[in-house]
Structures are given as structure tokens and as C-alpha cells.
Design an enzyme around this catalytic site. Structure first.
Site, PDB file in Angstrom:
ATOM      1  N   PRO A  31     -12.109 -35.414  96.557  1.00 41.54           N
ATOM      2  CA  PRO A  31     -12.914 -34.222  96.270  1.00 41.54           C
ATOM      3  C   PRO A  31     -14.430 -34.390  96.410  1.00 41.54           C
ATOM      4  O   PRO A  31     -15.176 -34.300  95.441  1.00 41.54           O
ATOM      5  CB  PRO A  31     -12.520 -33.888  94.837  1.00 41.54           C
ATOM      6  CG  PRO A  31     -12.210 -35.216  94.231  1.00 41.54           C
ATOM      7  CD  PRO A  31     -11.556 -36.005  95.341  1.00 41.54           C
ATOM      8  N   CYS A  32     -14.886 -34.561  97.631  1.00 42.11           N
ATOM      9  CA  CYS A  32     -16.327 -34.668  97.873  1.00 42.11           C
ATOM     10  C   CYS A  32     -17.033 -33.354  97.557  1.00 42.11           C
ATOM     11  O   CYS A  32     -18.252 -33.342  97.331  1.00 42.11           O
ATOM     12  CB  CYS A  32     -16.618 -35.134  99.290  1.00 42.11           C
ATOM     13  SG  CYS A  32     -15.880 -34.119 100.581  1.00 42.11           S
ATOM     14  N   HIS A  33     -16.283 -32.243  97.485  1.00 43.38           N
ATOM     15  CA  HIS A  33     -16.889 -30.964  97.115  1.00 43.38           C
ATOM     16  C   HIS A  33     -17.371 -30.968  95.669  1.00 43.38           C
ATOM     17  O   HIS A  33     -18.170 -30.126  95.280  1.00 43.38           O
ATOM     18  CB  HIS A  33     -15.905 -29.799  97.358  1.00 43.38           C
ATOM     19  CG  HIS A  33     -14.652 -29.875  96.546  1.00 43.38           C
ATOM     20  ND1 HIS A  33     -13.558 -30.626  96.932  1.00 43.38           N
ATOM     21  CD2 HIS A  33     -14.322 -29.299  95.366  1.00 43.38           C
ATOM     22  CE1 HIS A  33     -12.600 -30.501  96.027  1.00 43.38           C
ATOM     23  NE2 HIS A  33     -13.048 -29.699  95.057  1.00 43.38           N
TER      24      HIS A  33
END
Length: 164
Positions: free
Chosen positions: A127-129
Site C-alpha cells: 500500500p504505497c498509497h
């Protein structure tokens, strides 16, 4: 991509604004999950892409908060460490680049973390978001800030909105 690698596509339900998700996998796990505009090659699914499709469907339906998938991304040792750290950010929470750098024992390494974050080949699942600027601003996202904003709103339980 060699012929022994799998390829499949997933269209998130209730979220046409996000577009299509392309899933790539080797025999050992998922190698790439990326937003794309259209199918650019025939699907060749395998057990890993099918499992990813099922878990992504649960995520978008609001019934899954963590992924349990075999991952096999290619990257440097540092990138791998950053991606592993990203995977520890809980659903619905965010961290800033400096916090990830500190978690990795690289105080002051937020730019390096940002660069590795930008190379993350496994959107949504890693989850780089969930990584934001230290001032709380949404910062770069390879798939576009609108998608990042949508994913964060989805995880916060807010009504999805159009990226339009």
C-alpha cells in the site's frame, strides 16, 4: 514477459473511475499489479493471479483489509525493505516518508524511501498509497493522485467519488 508468466486483469466493482488493474505473476508469486487504461495482451491467468483477483474483489467490497498473497517483486535490497515496511501500514492509516525511513533505521532517508516507494510494482497490495508528505499532503503516486485519494477515501469508509 516470458510465456511461463501469468497475466490477468481485474476491474474494481463500483469504481469505474479507477480503471483496470493488470496482474502479472511468475510461478512463485505476483510480480506486478498496476493500473492500466486497457487490456493490451490476452489474459493468461494462474493460481496467483486468480487469488489476487479474489482478494482484490474482497478489498473493494470492504470485506478485506489485509492481503495474504505470494509476492515476488523484483527490486534492490533497499527497495524490498521499503516495500516490506509499506506492507506493515494498517488499513485506513497513513505514514509519512520520514516515518518509514526511521522504521528502517535510515533517519533522514525520506528521499530514498520516496524513490523506492515510487518504484513499488505491487499497487494496492503493497500500500504505497498510504504514504503521505510530513505536512499531511498527498504526494506523488505513480497511478495518479486522484487514484491515491480515492483509495484513501475508500479505506476511510467515505463514499467513493469520481476522479473525473
Amino acid at each position: 514477459m516470458s510465456t511461463d508468466n501469468a497475466l490477468d486483469y481485474f476491474r474494481p466493482p463500483e469504481s469505474e473511475a479507477l480503471g483496470l488493474v493488470r496482474l502479472e505473476a511468475s510461478g512463485s508469486g505476483l510480480t506486478r499489479i498496476a493500473f492500466v487504461m486497457e487490456e493490451d495482451a490476452p489474459a493468461r491467468p494462474n493460481a496467483h493471479t486468480e487469488q489476487a483477483r479474489a482478494q482484490l474483489a474482497e478489498y473493494f467490497a470492504g470485506t478485506r483489509q489485509a492481503f495474504d498473497l505470494p509476492l515476488s517483486p523484483e527490486g534492490t535490497d533497499f527497495q524490498q525493505r521499503v516495500w516490506q515496511a509499506l506492507a506493515t501500514i494498517p488499513f485506513g492509516e497513513t505514514r509519512c516518508y520520514a516515518e518509514i525511513a526511521e522504521q528502517l533505521g535510515c533517519k533522514g532517508g525520506q528521499r530514498a524511501v520516496g524513490a523506492a516507494n515510487g518504484k513499488n510494482p505491487l499497487a494496492i497490495v503493497v500500500p504505497c498509497h498510504r504514504v503521505i508528505g510530513s505536512d499531511g499532503r498527498l504526494t506523488g503516486y505513480a497511478a495518479g493522485i486522484g487514484r491515491k485519494q480515492w483509495l484513501l477515501a475508500h479505506e476511510a469508509g467515505e463514499i467513493p467519488f469520481s476522479l473525473g
